[in-house]
Design a protein around this motif. Structure first.
Motif, PDB file in Angstrom:
ATOM      1  N   SER A  39      38.158   3.450  -6.591  1.00 38.71           N
ATOM      2  CA  SER A  39      37.344   1.999  -6.678  1.00 38.71           C
ATOM      3  C   SER A  39      36.888   1.679  -5.396  1.00 38.71           C
ATOM      4  N   SER A  40      35.753   0.996  -5.276  1.00 40.32           N
ATOM      5  CA  SER A  40      35.194   0.288  -4.044  1.00 40.32           C
ATOM      6  C   SER A  40      35.891  -0.808  -3.635  1.00 40.32           C
ATOM      7  N   ASP A  61      36.105  -8.327  -5.621  1.00 40.63           N
ATOM      8  CA  ASP A  61      35.378  -9.239  -6.317  1.00 40.63           C
ATOM      9  C   ASP A  61      36.376  -9.441  -7.731  1.00 40.63           C
ATOM     10  N   THR A  62      36.909  -8.379  -8.184  1.00 42.28           N
ATOM     11  CA  THR A  62      37.830  -8.832  -9.384  1.00 42.28           C
ATOM     12  C   THR A  62      38.954  -9.657  -8.904  1.00 42.28           C
ATOM     13  N   LEU A  63      39.645  -9.480  -7.893  1.00 38.41           N
ATOM     14  CA  LEU A  63      40.548 -10.536  -7.497  1.00 38.41           C
ATOM     15  C   LEU A  63      40.129 -11.945  -7.276  1.00 38.41           C
ATOM     16  N   ARG A  64      39.009 -12.020  -6.894  1.00 42.18           N
ATOM     17  CA  ARG A  64      38.416 -13.345  -6.329  1.00 42.18           C
ATOM     18  C   ARG A  64      38.107 -14.089  -7.978  1.00 42.18           C
ATOM     19  N   ARG A  65      37.822 -13.320  -8.952  1.00 38.10           N
ATOM     20  CA  ARG A  65      37.620 -13.766 -10.082  1.00 38.10           C
ATOM     21  C   ARG A  65      38.789 -14.369 -11.035  1.00 38.10           C
ATOM     22  N   HIS A  66      39.923 -13.879 -10.534  1.00 33.82           N
ATOM     23  CA  HIS A  66      41.389 -14.253 -10.844  1.00 33.82           C
ATOM     24  C   HIS A  66      42.395 -14.790  -9.839  1.00 33.82           C
ATOM     25  N   PRO A  67      41.819 -15.883  -9.357  1.00 27.15           N
ATOM     26  CA  PRO A  67      42.746 -16.520  -8.231  1.00 27.15           C
ATOM     27  C   PRO A  67      43.984 -16.800  -8.676  1.00 27.15           C
ATOM     28  N   ASN A  68      44.110 -17.469  -9.953  1.00 30.42           N
ATOM     29  CA  ASN A  68      45.509 -17.695 -10.413  1.00 30.42           C
ATOM     30  C   ASN A  68      46.750 -16.756 -10.405  1.00 30.42           C
ATOM     31  N   ALA A  69      46.115 -15.338 -10.758  1.00 30.98           N
ATOM     32  CA  ALA A  69      46.875 -14.243 -10.872  1.00 30.98           C
ATOM     33  C   ALA A  69      47.154 -13.664  -9.484  1.00 30.98           C
ATOM     34  N   TYR A  70      46.490 -13.849  -8.697  1.00 29.76           N
ATOM     35  CA  TYR A  70      46.245 -12.961  -7.260  1.00 29.76           C
ATOM     36  C   TYR A  70      46.340 -14.186  -6.205  1.00 29.76           C
ATOM     37  N   PRO A  71      46.954 -15.088  -5.968  1.00 27.67           N
ATOM     38  CA  PRO A  71      46.904 -16.093  -5.108  1.00 27.67           C
ATOM     39  C   PRO A  71      46.903 -15.852  -3.780  1.00 27.67           C
ATOM     40  N   GLN A  95      31.488  -8.634   1.895  1.00 26.32           N
ATOM     41  CA  GLN A  95      31.965  -8.786   0.574  1.00 26.32           C
ATOM     42  C   GLN A  95      30.786  -9.459  -0.230  1.00 26.32           C
ATOM     43  N   ARG A  96      29.684  -9.965   0.347  1.00 29.65           N
ATOM     44  CA  ARG A  96      28.545 -10.491  -0.501  1.00 29.65           C
ATOM     45  C   ARG A  96      27.962  -9.100  -1.305  1.00 29.65           C
TER      46      ARG A  96
END
Length: 383
Positions: free
Chosen positions: A22-23, A29-39, A293-294
């Motif tokens: 994976s890139s 981007d995946t982690l950024r969309r799940h801040p509660n799971a990966y704070p 990361q943009r």
């Protein structure tokens, strides 16, 4: 944070949502969309060579993810602190729970589940194709090396080499190597070959079976891009006229709109009158730079002229080459005092604070290089 359903071990392939190959852009981007799971996430890299440095993403407290230096692909996953309860983590392989808050993973369990393996000279690890079990971590060991009750402290997952060669120490894969082409890369951009004044040729995975896509300046239309690449993630209308003061010819500032393909690391400026491609912007995704990361990293290559009609390998300079090398390639006889512009990409980003937010724009015939510190080229504009 984790559950037994989404942290299954897949030797040679991944762990939960984390897939080898994976890139970096996709995963962050995946982690950024799940801040509660990966704070709690830390990103580490060498600032002096950030365009080619391996990147480590540390997801506290359990995961270290190593990405390759040039193509920013996930190459190694390290699962650690298996007994840390903040938060707790459960590790399973197929239908067997290996480690949890009530289940301690020991050498005997690994041997029962995975079977026998080759001994590694000078190492106490248990190594199988695509996965290692290590008993070494900071702190005192409660059992001597080789004891069947020895507790596993780290699990390392990596790509399997040809015919499972990772079982042999003499042929073990270097963790810093680039990741070989694999299924998760299908449909993603492998490289972009730039020809000044002409356009860019895009090569996609899998390379052996996917035909290259040619984007030609002044010919390829917005409709062509949509048919070949799919709809852009964003359409942005050009409204920044600040560069107009430097233009001697009014028509060079014709209005237009951008097709942003963040997932490929490419922008296309489309003419509003002809709806053909006027400019192509390729992004290098250099850690620490204002645009990090943009955009996903675009592995661009600038192709020079062949020496003769029979030259099948014309010279190229690539995204990881230093600016001085690329500059000499584009213009072997530069003027005594080369002109450049200074660009601060945080001027309109009040809440963005970077140690170094400035880049320099260097113009050549048909191409512009945006250069960050340490002579790293962060973007190429073809026009």
């Amino acid at each position: 944070m984790y559950s037994a359903l989404d942290i299954d071990l897949r030797p040679g392939h991944g762990f939960g949502i984390f897939e080898i190959g994976s890139s970096l852009w996709t995963l962050l981007d995946t982690l950024r969309r799940h801040p509660n799971a990966y704070p709690q996430i830390d990103i580490k890299y060498d600032p002096d060579a950030s365009s080619i440095t391996p990147v480590i993403v540390h997801i506290r407290p359990h995961l270290d993810l190593l990405f390759s230096g040039r193509h920013q692909r996930l190459s190694t996953i390290c699962i650690r602190k298996l007994r840390d309860p903040n938060p707790s983590v459960t590790v399973q392989y197929k239908d067997t729970v290996l480690s949890s808050q009530t289940e301690v993973l020991r050498r005997v369990t690994v041997s029962k589940v995975f079977g026998p393996t080759y001994p590694i000279r000078g190492s106490d690890e248990l190594r199988y194709p695509g996965i290692w079990f290590s008993f070494d971590e900071d702190g005192l060991e409660t059992h001597p090396a080789g004891d069947r009750l020895q507790e596993v402290k780290r699990i390392i997952i990596f790509q399997i080499g040809p015919e499972g060669s990772n079982t042999e120490p003499s042929t073990a894969r270097d963790a810093l190597e680039e990741v070989s082409e694999c299924l998760v890369m299908t449909g993603e951009l492998a490289k972009a070959v730039v020809k000044v004044h002409e356009g860019v040729t895009l090569h996609f995975h899998p390379l052996a079976t996917t035909a290259p896509l040619h984007i030609r300046l002044g010919e390829t239309t917005a409709q062509d891009l949509t048919l070949d690449l799919g709809p852009p993630l964003r359409v942005h209308y050009k409204d920044d006229e600040r560069m107009k003061i430097h233009s001697a010819v009014e028509k060079n500032d014709e209005t237009g709109y951008f097709y942003n393909y963040f997932q490929h690391g490419i922008d296309f400026l489309i003419s509003e009158s002809t709806h053909t491609v006027r400019k192509v912007i390729l992004h290098t995704n250099v850690p620490g730079s204002p645009l990090f990361q943009r955009y996903k990293r675009c592995a661009w290559e600038i192709e020079g002229r062949p020496e003769d009609d029979e030259d099948d390998t014309p010279p190229r300079k690539r995204f990881f080459d230093r600016f001085e090398t690329i500059s000499h390639f584009l213009n072997p006889r530069p003027p005594p005092s080369p002109r450049r512009m200074v660009l601060d990409r945080t001027d309109e980003e009040e809440h963005l604070n970077l140690p170094n937010s400035e880049t320099q724009l260097h113009g050549f015939d048909g191409i512009i290089l945006e250069v960050f510190n340490s002579s790293q080229v962060v973007s190429v504009t073809l026009f």
